[in-house]
Design a protein around this motif. Structure first.
Motif, PDB file in Angstrom:
ATOM      1  N   GLY A 185      57.827  -8.652  85.381  1.00 33.44           N
ATOM      2  CA  GLY A 185      56.446  -8.573  85.843  1.00 33.44           C
ATOM      3  C   GLY A 185      55.376  -8.743  84.785  1.00 33.44           C
ATOM      4  O   GLY A 185      54.251  -8.323  84.995  1.00 33.44           O
ATOM      5  N   CYS A 186      55.701  -9.311  83.680  1.00 30.77           N
ATOM      6  CA  CYS A 186      54.736  -9.564  82.614  1.00 30.77           C
ATOM      7  C   CYS A 186      54.947 -11.007  82.152  1.00 30.77           C
ATOM      8  O   CYS A 186      56.077 -11.475  82.073  1.00 30.77           O
ATOM      9  N   ILE A 201      63.838 -12.954  78.207  1.00 23.86           N
ATOM     10  CA  ILE A 201      65.013 -12.767  79.065  1.00 23.86           C
ATOM     11  C   ILE A 201      65.133 -13.946  80.019  1.00 23.86           C
ATOM     12  O   ILE A 201      64.169 -14.312  80.693  1.00 23.86           O
ATOM     13  N   ARG A 202      66.320 -14.530  80.068  1.00 24.97           N
ATOM     14  CA  ARG A 202      66.611 -15.594  81.040  1.00 24.97           C
ATOM     15  C   ARG A 202      67.701 -15.101  81.971  1.00 24.97           C
ATOM     16  O   ARG A 202      68.405 -14.137  81.663  1.00 24.97           O
ATOM     17  N   GLN A 203      67.870 -15.768  83.081  1.00 25.31           N
ATOM     18  CA  GLN A 203      68.893 -15.375  84.045  1.00 25.31           C
ATOM     19  C   GLN A 203      70.274 -15.345  83.391  1.00 25.31           C
ATOM     20  O   GLN A 203      71.084 -14.459  83.670  1.00 25.31           O
ATOM     21  N   ASP A 204      70.547 -16.265  82.495  1.00 32.04           N
ATOM     22  CA  ASP A 204      71.851 -16.323  81.832  1.00 32.04           C
ATOM     23  C   ASP A 204      72.108 -15.142  80.898  1.00 32.04           C
ATOM     24  O   ASP A 204      73.248 -14.899  80.515  1.00 32.04           O
ATOM     25  N   ASP A 205      71.081 -14.396  80.553  1.00 29.13           N
ATOM     26  CA  ASP A 205      71.225 -13.291  79.613  1.00 29.13           C
ATOM     27  C   ASP A 205      71.762 -12.013  80.248  1.00 29.13           C
ATOM     28  O   ASP A 205      72.226 -11.123  79.537  1.00 29.13           O
ATOM     29  N   VAL A 206      71.661 -11.907  81.578  1.00 32.95           N
ATOM     30  CA  VAL A 206      72.045 -10.672  82.264  1.00 32.95           C
ATOM     31  C   VAL A 206      72.857 -10.986  83.514  1.00 32.95           C
ATOM     32  O   VAL A 206      72.840 -12.094  84.026  1.00 32.95           O
ATOM     33  N   VAL A 255      72.557  -9.430  86.514  1.00 29.99           N
ATOM     34  CA  VAL A 255      71.823  -9.149  87.743  1.00 29.99           C
ATOM     35  C   VAL A 255      70.721 -10.204  87.920  1.00 29.99           C
ATOM     36  O   VAL A 255      70.271 -10.812  86.949  1.00 29.99           O
ATOM     37  N   SER A 256      70.299 -10.422  89.153  1.00 26.21           N
ATOM     38  CA  SER A 256      69.227 -11.393  89.410  1.00 26.21           C
ATOM     39  C   SER A 256      67.918 -10.925  88.777  1.00 26.21           C
ATOM     40  O   SER A 256      67.579  -9.746  88.829  1.00 26.21           O
ATOM     41  N   VAL A 257      67.215 -11.881  88.166  1.00 24.86           N
ATOM     42  CA  VAL A 257      65.894 -11.585  87.624  1.00 24.86           C
ATOM     43  C   VAL A 257      64.856 -12.395  88.385  1.00 24.86           C
ATOM     44  O   VAL A 257      65.130 -13.495  88.855  1.00 24.86           O
ATOM     45  N   PHE A 258      63.668 -11.822  88.520  1.00 28.23           N
ATOM     46  CA  PHE A 258      62.592 -12.453  89.274  1.00 28.23           C
ATOM     47  C   PHE A 258      61.376 -12.593  88.368  1.00 28.23           C
ATOM     48  O   PHE A 258      60.757 -11.595  87.989  1.00 28.23           O
ATOM     49  N   THR A 268      55.591 -14.769  87.250  1.00 25.87           N
ATOM     50  CA  THR A 268      54.706 -15.884  86.912  1.00 25.87           C
ATOM     51  C   THR A 268      55.160 -17.141  87.631  1.00 25.87           C
ATOM     52  O   THR A 268      54.352 -17.843  88.256  1.00 25.87           O
ATOM     53  N   ALA A 269      56.447 -17.436  87.585  1.00 31.02           N
ATOM     54  CA  ALA A 269      56.986 -18.614  88.258  1.00 31.02           C
ATOM     55  C   ALA A 269      56.861 -18.491  89.777  1.00 31.02           C
ATOM     56  O   ALA A 269      56.527 -19.462  90.460  1.00 31.02           O
ATOM     57  N   ILE A 270      57.104 -17.308  90.300  1.00 34.78           N
ATOM     58  CA  ILE A 270      56.991 -17.090  91.749  1.00 34.78           C
ATOM     59  C   ILE A 270      55.557 -17.335  92.215  1.00 34.78           C
ATOM     60  O   ILE A 270      55.330 -18.029  93.214  1.00 34.78           O
ATOM     61  N   HIS A 271      54.582 -16.793  91.492  1.00 30.56           N
ATOM     62  CA  HIS A 271      53.180 -16.993  91.868  1.00 30.56           C
ATOM     63  C   HIS A 271      52.743 -18.444  91.710  1.00 30.56           C
ATOM     64  O   HIS A 271      52.026 -18.985  92.561  1.00 30.56           O
ATOM     65  N   ALA A 272      53.165 -19.096  90.647  1.00 30.22           N
ATOM     66  CA  ALA A 272      52.800 -20.495  90.432  1.00 30.22           C
ATOM     67  C   ALA A 272      53.374 -21.380  91.538  1.00 30.22           C
ATOM     68  O   ALA A 272      52.678 -22.256  92.063  1.00 30.22           O
ATOM     69  N   THR A 273      54.618 -21.153  91.900  1.00 25.44           N
ATOM     70  CA  THR A 273      55.250 -21.930  92.974  1.00 25.44           C
ATOM     71  C   THR A 273      54.528 -21.709  94.295  1.00 25.44           C
ATOM     72  O   THR A 273      54.264 -22.671  95.041  1.00 25.44           O
TER      73      THR A 273
END
Length: 53
Positions: free
Chosen positions: A21-22, A29-34, A36-39, A42-47
């Motif tokens: 959320g920042c 952090i990228r999805q490949d780093d963990v 669990v799903s990450v959201f 910024t990308a969600i709002h831009a899309t």
């Protein structure tokens, strides 16, 4: 990395997803780093903004 440690602790306590959320956190952090799903909010709002127009 500290963010991965925090996320892993949250997952061990039952988190099923992590909200990045920042605007700076997705640079760390990228999805490949963990496991669990990450959201990335910024990308969600831009899309959503692009789809709206």
């Amino acid at each position: 990395m500290k963010y991965q440690e925090i996320i892993n602790a949250l997952v061990q306590n039952g988190a099923q997803g992590i909200v990045l959320g920042c605007t700076e956190i997705p640079m760390l952090i990228r999805q490949d780093d963990v496991e669990v799903s990450v959201f990335d909010t910024t990308a969600i709002h831009a899309t959503a903004a692009i789809k709206k127009h």
